[in-house]
Design a protein around this motif. Structure first.
Motif, PDB file in Angstrom:
ATOM      1  N   PHE A 156       0.942  -1.186  -0.070  1.00  0.00           N
ATOM      2  CA  PHE A 156       0.017  -0.066  -0.079  1.00  0.00           C
ATOM      3  C   PHE A 156       0.852   1.384  -0.011  1.00  0.00           C
ATOM      4  CE2 PHE A 156      -2.337   3.499   2.359  1.00  0.00           C
ATOM      5  CZ  PHE A 156      -3.296   3.763   1.555  1.00  0.00           C
ATOM      6  N   HIS A 157       2.015   1.191   0.947  1.00  0.00           N
ATOM      7  CA  HIS A 157       2.873   2.460   0.819  1.00  0.00           C
ATOM      8  C   HIS A 157       3.581   2.743  -0.561  1.00  0.00           C
ATOM      9  CE1 HIS A 157       5.302   5.279   3.176  1.00  0.00           C
ATOM     10  NE2 HIS A 157       6.285   4.876   2.284  1.00  0.00           N
ATOM     11  N   VAL A 158       3.994   1.598  -1.146  1.00  0.00           N
ATOM     12  CA  VAL A 158       4.771   1.738  -2.421  1.00  0.00           C
ATOM     13  C   VAL A 158       3.753   2.343  -3.429  1.00  0.00           C
ATOM     14  CG1 VAL A 158       6.077   0.465  -4.005  1.00  0.00           C
ATOM     15  CG2 VAL A 158       6.612   0.175  -1.633  1.00  0.00           C
ATOM     16  N   ASP A 159       2.704   1.757  -3.379  1.00  0.00           N
ATOM     17  CA  ASP A 159       1.596   1.968  -4.602  1.00  0.00           C
ATOM     18  C   ASP A 159       0.897   3.134  -4.220  1.00  0.00           C
ATOM     19  OD1 ASP A 159       2.466  -0.545  -5.653  1.00  0.00           O
ATOM     20  OD2 ASP A 159       0.815  -1.553  -5.380  1.00  0.00           O
ATOM     21  N   TYR A 160       1.095   3.871  -3.328  1.00  0.00           N
ATOM     22  CA  TYR A 160       0.062   4.846  -2.814  1.00  0.00           C
ATOM     23  C   TYR A 160       0.357   6.246  -3.903  1.00  0.00           C
ATOM     24  CZ  TYR A 160      -1.163   9.237  -0.324  1.00  0.00           C
ATOM     25  OH  TYR A 160      -1.716  10.490  -0.290  1.00  0.00           O
ATOM     26  N   VAL A 161      -0.776   6.648  -4.343  1.00  0.00           N
ATOM     27  CA  VAL A 161      -0.779   7.766  -5.397  1.00  0.00           C
ATOM     28  C   VAL A 161      -1.817   8.918  -4.755  1.00  0.00           C
ATOM     29  CG1 VAL A 161      -1.271   8.698  -7.639  1.00  0.00           C
ATOM     30  CG2 VAL A 161      -0.514   6.133  -7.326  1.00  0.00           C
ATOM     31  N   GLU A 162      -1.246   9.924  -4.253  1.00  0.00           N
ATOM     32  CA  GLU A 162      -1.877  10.962  -3.710  1.00  0.00           C
ATOM     33  C   GLU A 162      -2.889  11.518  -4.457  1.00  0.00           C
ATOM     34  OE1 GLU A 162      -0.949  15.531  -1.899  1.00  0.00           O
ATOM     35  OE2 GLU A 162       0.368  14.507  -3.450  1.00  0.00           O
ATOM     36  N   ALA A 163      -2.739  11.645  -5.635  1.00  0.00           N
ATOM     37  CA  ALA A 163      -3.812  12.465  -6.656  1.00  0.00           C
ATOM     38  C   ALA A 163      -4.950  11.495  -6.691  1.00  0.00           C
ATOM     39  CB  ALA A 163      -3.088  12.652  -8.043  1.00  0.00           C
ATOM     40  N   VAL A 164      -4.944  10.330  -6.548  1.00  0.00           N
ATOM     41  CA  VAL A 164      -6.185   9.274  -6.785  1.00  0.00           C
ATOM     42  C   VAL A 164      -6.788   9.317  -5.621  1.00  0.00           C
ATOM     43  CG1 VAL A 164      -6.766   7.004  -7.114  1.00  0.00           C
ATOM     44  CG2 VAL A 164      -4.974   8.018  -8.397  1.00  0.00           C
ATOM     45  N   LEU A 165      -6.444   9.580  -4.188  1.00  0.00           N
ATOM     46  CA  LEU A 165      -7.233   9.485  -3.046  1.00  0.00           C
ATOM     47  C   LEU A 165      -7.741  10.859  -2.587  1.00  0.00           C
ATOM     48  CD1 LEU A 165      -5.203   6.520  -1.246  1.00  0.00           C
ATOM     49  CD2 LEU A 165      -7.424   6.458  -2.415  1.00  0.00           C
ATOM     50  N   LYS A 166      -6.905  11.983  -2.936  1.00  0.00           N
ATOM     51  CA  LYS A 166      -7.167  13.451  -2.507  1.00  0.00           C
ATOM     52  C   LYS A 166      -8.585  13.510  -2.705  1.00  0.00           C
ATOM     53  CE  LYS A 166      -3.911  16.411  -3.062  1.00  0.00           C
ATOM     54  NZ  LYS A 166      -3.173  17.236  -3.774  1.00  0.00           N
ATOM     55  N   GLU A 167      -9.226  14.259  -1.556  1.00  0.00           N
ATOM     56  CA  GLU A 167     -10.449  14.808  -1.534  1.00  0.00           C
ATOM     57  C   GLU A 167     -10.653  16.286  -1.257  1.00  0.00           C
ATOM     58  OE1 GLU A 167     -12.596  10.742  -0.218  1.00  0.00           O
ATOM     59  OE2 GLU A 167     -12.538  12.324   0.929  1.00  0.00           O
ATOM     60  N   TYR A 168     -11.529  17.053  -2.045  1.00  0.00           N
ATOM     61  CA  TYR A 168     -11.707  18.301  -1.569  1.00  0.00           C
ATOM     62  C   TYR A 168     -13.248  18.590  -1.099  1.00  0.00           C
ATOM     63  CZ  TYR A 168      -8.141  18.519  -5.009  1.00  0.00           C
ATOM     64  OH  TYR A 168      -6.893  18.453  -5.768  1.00  0.00           O
ATOM     65  N   GLN A 169     -13.476  19.767  -0.405  1.00  0.00           N
ATOM     66  CA  GLN A 169     -14.597  19.923   0.476  1.00  0.00           C
ATOM     67  C   GLN A 169     -15.424  21.214  -0.128  1.00  0.00           C
ATOM     68  OE1 GLN A 169     -11.653  19.412   2.284  1.00  0.00           O
ATOM     69  NE2 GLN A 169     -12.316  17.005   2.064  1.00  0.00           N
ATOM     70  N   VAL A 170     -16.667  21.218  -0.320  1.00  0.00           N
ATOM     71  CA  VAL A 170     -17.317  22.234  -0.874  1.00  0.00           C
ATOM     72  C   VAL A 170     -18.024  22.502   0.485  1.00  0.00           C
ATOM     73  CG1 VAL A 170     -18.971  23.520  -2.382  1.00  0.00           C
ATOM     74  CG2 VAL A 170     -17.214  21.654  -3.197  1.00  0.00           C
ATOM     75  N   SER A 171     -18.254  23.830   1.225  1.00  0.00           N
ATOM     76  CA  SER A 171     -18.726  24.082   2.337  1.00  0.00           C
ATOM     77  C   SER A 171     -19.951  24.971   1.694  1.00  0.00           C
ATOM     78  CB  SER A 171     -17.806  24.632   3.484  1.00  0.00           C
ATOM     79  OG  SER A 171     -16.892  23.960   3.693  1.00  0.00           O
ATOM     80  N   ILE A 172     -21.518  24.395   2.363  1.00  0.00           N
ATOM     81  CA  ILE A 172     -22.366  25.090   2.293  1.00  0.00           C
ATOM     82  C   ILE A 172     -23.067  25.268   3.399  1.00  0.00           C
ATOM     83  CG2 ILE A 172     -22.390  24.400  -0.297  1.00  0.00           C
ATOM     84  CD1 ILE A 172     -24.532  22.599   0.253  1.00  0.00           C
ATOM     85  N   SER A 173     -24.225  26.167   3.630  1.00  0.00           N
ATOM     86  CA  SER A 173     -24.702  26.090   4.872  1.00  0.00           C
ATOM     87  C   SER A 173     -25.497  24.856   5.332  1.00  0.00           C
ATOM     88  CB  SER A 173     -25.852  27.541   4.873  1.00  0.00           C
ATOM     89  OG  SER A 173     -26.764  27.523   3.631  1.00  0.00           O
ATOM     90  N   ALA A 174     -25.992  24.867   6.408  1.00  0.00           N
ATOM     91  CA  ALA A 174     -27.030  23.716   6.839  1.00  0.00           C
ATOM     92  C   ALA A 174     -27.419  24.131   8.036  1.00  0.00           C
ATOM     93  CB  ALA A 174     -25.890  22.744   7.294  1.00  0.00           C
ATOM     94  N   GLY A 175     -28.401  23.318   8.696  1.00  0.00           N
ATOM     95  CA  GLY A 175     -29.367  23.689   9.543  1.00  0.00           C
ATOM     96  C   GLY A 175     -30.858  23.679   9.190  1.00  0.00           C
ATOM     97  N   GLN A 176     -31.480  24.399   9.915  1.00  0.00           N
ATOM     98  CA  GLN A 176     -32.737  24.916   9.838  1.00  0.00           C
ATOM     99  C   GLN A 176     -32.991  26.238   9.678  1.00  0.00           C
ATOM    100  OE1 GLN A 176     -36.153  23.817  12.779  1.00  0.00           O
ATOM    101  NE2 GLN A 176     -36.501  22.180  11.313  1.00  0.00           N
ATOM    102  N   THR A 177     -34.121  26.436   8.577  1.00  0.00           N
ATOM    103  CA  THR A 177     -34.506  28.179   8.389  1.00  0.00           C
ATOM    104  C   THR A 177     -35.822  28.346   8.169  1.00  0.00           C
ATOM    105  OG1 THR A 177     -33.836  30.149   7.459  1.00  0.00           O
ATOM    106  CG2 THR A 177     -33.724  28.037   6.067  1.00  0.00           C
ATOM    107  N   ASN A 178     -36.400  29.319   8.668  1.00  0.00           N
ATOM    108  CA  ASN A 178     -38.087  29.646   8.343  1.00  0.00           C
ATOM    109  C   ASN A 178     -37.870  31.055   7.764  1.00  0.00           C
ATOM    110  OD1 ASN A 178     -37.602  30.744  10.762  1.00  0.00           O
ATOM    111  ND2 ASN A 178     -39.017  29.654  11.806  1.00  0.00           N
ATOM    112  N   ASP A 179     -36.752  31.548   7.616  1.00  0.00           N
ATOM    113  CA  ASP A 179     -36.857  33.109   7.271  1.00  0.00           C
ATOM    114  C   ASP A 179     -36.969  33.297   5.743  1.00  0.00           C
ATOM    115  OD1 ASP A 179     -36.011  35.918   7.722  1.00  0.00           O
ATOM    116  OD2 ASP A 179     -34.412  35.407   6.548  1.00  0.00           O
ATOM    117  N   SER A 180     -37.889  33.765   5.059  1.00  0.00           N
ATOM    118  CA  SER A 180     -38.304  34.073   3.837  1.00  0.00           C
ATOM    119  C   SER A 180     -37.029  34.495   2.823  1.00  0.00           C
ATOM    120  CB  SER A 180     -39.515  34.736   3.491  1.00  0.00           C
ATOM    121  OG  SER A 180     -39.849  34.716   2.101  1.00  0.00           O
TER     122      SER A 180
END
Length: 391
Positions: A156-180
């Protein structure tokens, strides 16, 4: 010239028939070949219909994937631009799926399979390990089990390819809202950026409310129950990003994308003594624009970076913490605990400091395992056992 009296465009066309890996090797010969092979790379990707796959969520699913093809190359900046193919439509998913976004190139090691099946890591199956599935279970502390464990760790260590396993995150709002007004805001398409030193992705997303006709002042919406529409505008990369997933050895040197823009921003932030996250969405937005020093966009960016103390997210803080402990951030993506933590740090059973400590301890052990002497001894031991068992 590669061949005397032969036009560059003909040479370029000939070179485009080489593989991506061959183009990578030959372009390093000298300065002239570098730029010639950059053009050959563009023609190769166009001719062979090479694609980028943007995938969201923890597992490869066709409905949560989008293919992009190369549509242009800018010789001045060395940037290749990929855009969604004509048949692609926005991805509909849950909010948390956007915490695990992979951006993969089709020619990378193992990625060709991940585009059409459930090979999550993009690593090829170990034939020795698969051959044991029909055999009797191994005793946990047996010599055979120890040899297999050692071999698997080294493999696993020898065959590891960073680009294949790398992940990115898109942060968006969460929770509950009732504001129009807020409901109207969250249903509008918003722009976000993801990126690294040699790659920038521009995407758009918006919430899809359960029933738009019921959007009134008394409506309460739990955003976790809502679907999200996710689309890609473009992915811009340097050639170093394209080549980054071809090798299982040490990471290839990365070429800075939009180098002159980053140089300007470095100067502006240095003047105000600001340390900043180079891959924050607002930074990537500015980098891909043409905003000047006195433009409102630049002023707003600098104010934001000062107010947020650089706009560092969990991913960048983790990379810095590991680097401070002597672990190159290149290695962090091989650990499932890191990917799971970044996908949902609030629900993690481990703290930030525990993740760092675990990675540091494990990586130091894997570094010792992956030395040539240990690798050779482990493979030799496993071979002797394998020969005796199956002969």
């Amino acid at each position: 010239m590669l061949v005397p009296n032969l036009p560059s465009d003909i040479i370029q066309h000939i070179l485009a028939n080489l593989s991506i890996k061959e183009i990578y090797v030959l372009r390093r010969v000298n300065h002239e070949w570098f730029y010639l092979f950059e053009h050959a790379l563009m023609e190769h990707m166009t001719t062979h219909e090479s694609q980028i796959l943007v995938r969201v969520g923890p597992k490869p699913t066709p409905a949560l994937s989008m293919a992009l093809s190369c549509v242009g190359y800018e010789p001045k900046t060395g940037i290749f631009t990929f855009k969604p193919v004509d048949r692609e439509r926005p991805i509909t998913c849950k909010r948390w799926n956007l915490r695990q976004v992979k951006i993969l190139f089709g020619d990378w090691n193992g990625v060709g399979k991940t585009m059409h099946n459930n090979n999550v890591n993009g690593m090829q199956e170990n034939p020795i390990m698969s051959g044991l599935t029909t055999q009797s279970p191994l005793e946990a502390n047996s010599v055979t089990a120890e040899a297999l464990t050692l071999y698997a760790n080294i493999k696993f260590h020898v065959d590891y390819v960073e680009a294949v396993l790398k992940e990115y995150q898109v942060s968006i709002s969460a929770g509950q809202t009732n504001d129009s007004p807020n409901l109207r805001y969250i249903t509008e398409k918003k722009v976000a950026f993801m990126g690294d030193k040699d790659m920038i992705c521009k995407c758009r997303f918006k919430y899809i409310l359960p029933d738009p006709k019921d959007q009134n002042e008394s409506l309460s919406v739990d955003l976790d129950d809502c679907a999200v529409s996710f689309d890609i505008d473009f992915v811009k990369v340097r050639s170093s990003w394209i080549f980054s997933g071809l090798s299982t050895h040490s990471p290839m040197p990365s070429h800075q994308i939009y180098e002159s823009r980053y140089a300007l921003l470095d100067q502006l932030t240095s003047d105000q003594d600001i340390d900043y996250n180079r891959y924050a969405s607002i930074v990537l937005d500015w980098v891909t624009s043409s905003a000047g020093i006195e433009d409102e966009k630049t002023i707003t960016l600098l104010k934001h970076l000062k107010l947020t103390e650089g706009d560092f997210n969990t991913r960048e803080l983790l990379a810095r913490a590991l680097e401070a402990k002597g672990v190159t951030p290149h290695h962090m993506w091989k650990f499932g605990i890191v990917r799971r933590f970044l996908a949902n740090p609030e629900s993690s059973s481990m703290t930030f400091d525990q993740i760092v400590e675990k990675v540091v301890l494990t990586q130091s052990g894997e570094t010792q395992l992956s030395t040539p002497t240990n690798s050779k001894n482990a493979e030799s031991k496993l071979f002797r056992w394998n020969f005796a068992r199956f002969s």
